[in-house]
Design a protein around this motif. Structure first.
Motif: not given
Length: 185
Positions: A13, A96, A111, A101, A113, A19, A10, A98-99
């Motif tokens: 962010v 999301r 955050r 969060y 991720k 994002i 992980s 892309d991953g």
């Protein structure tokens, strides 16, 4: 295998970063259990009562001035700031494109991720918060990490490096489906 274990599963962010990934699932949870607020209210009132003592007692010595300042600070911290912190704390779980969060505002300043390629398994789980993780919040135990606010249901993640993360949820089936859908794309 050692290289896999040393690779971070992980990343952090910044809360202020935008994002660009598409939002597919979002859940916001807060500490709103009545029993917590009864305990917190009683302890806050007691702290405020202690903070009021210097205003009732009349003393001019330097020794009591220091004690009075400490009592007032105690009352402000535990009677005002601590309840406000509890009230504003939010566990935000987002899926999301892309991953996954996680944000535990305002306790975490960034955050977390978790890219989908690092998630090996995600399954709905009923758990015992006190027995398995020592309570609610951001918890570390021999069984892994937990991010939970209330209840006893969530999604258990198993990451490629063997790490286990439990995410408490009021909609664990939806969260698990969103993870499975996003991992399968």
């Amino acid at each position: 295998m050692d290289k896999l274990r040393s690779k971070p599963m992980s990343s952090e962010v910044s809360i202020t970063d935008d994002i660009d990934a598409t939002l597919m699932f979002r859940e916001v949870q807060q500490f709103r259990q009545p029993w917590i607020w009864v305990v917190l209210s009683c302890s806050s009132l007691a702290a405020l009562y202690v903070a009021a003592i210097p205003f009732v007692l009349d003393s001019n010595s330097e020794d009591t001035l220091v004690v009075h300042i400490i009592l007032i600070l105690f009352g402000i911290i535990f009677g005002v700031i601590f309840p406000i912190l509890f009230y504003t704390t939010k566990l935000i779980t987002e899926i999301r494109s892309d991953g996954l969060y996680l944000s535990f505002y305002p306790l975490l300043f960034s955050r977390i991720k978790i890219p989908f390629e690092n998630i090996v398994k995600a399954e709905v789980k009923t758990y015992h918060p006190l027995r398995e993780y020592g309570g609610w919040g951001i918890r570390h135990s021999p069984t892994g990490k937990a991010y939970n606010v209330s209840g006893n249901r969530g999604v258990q993640l198993e990451l490629a490096n063997g790490e286990r993360i439990l995410i408490g949820s009021h909609s664990p089936e939806q969260l698990a489906r969103a993870i499975a859908f996003s991992r399968g794309r």
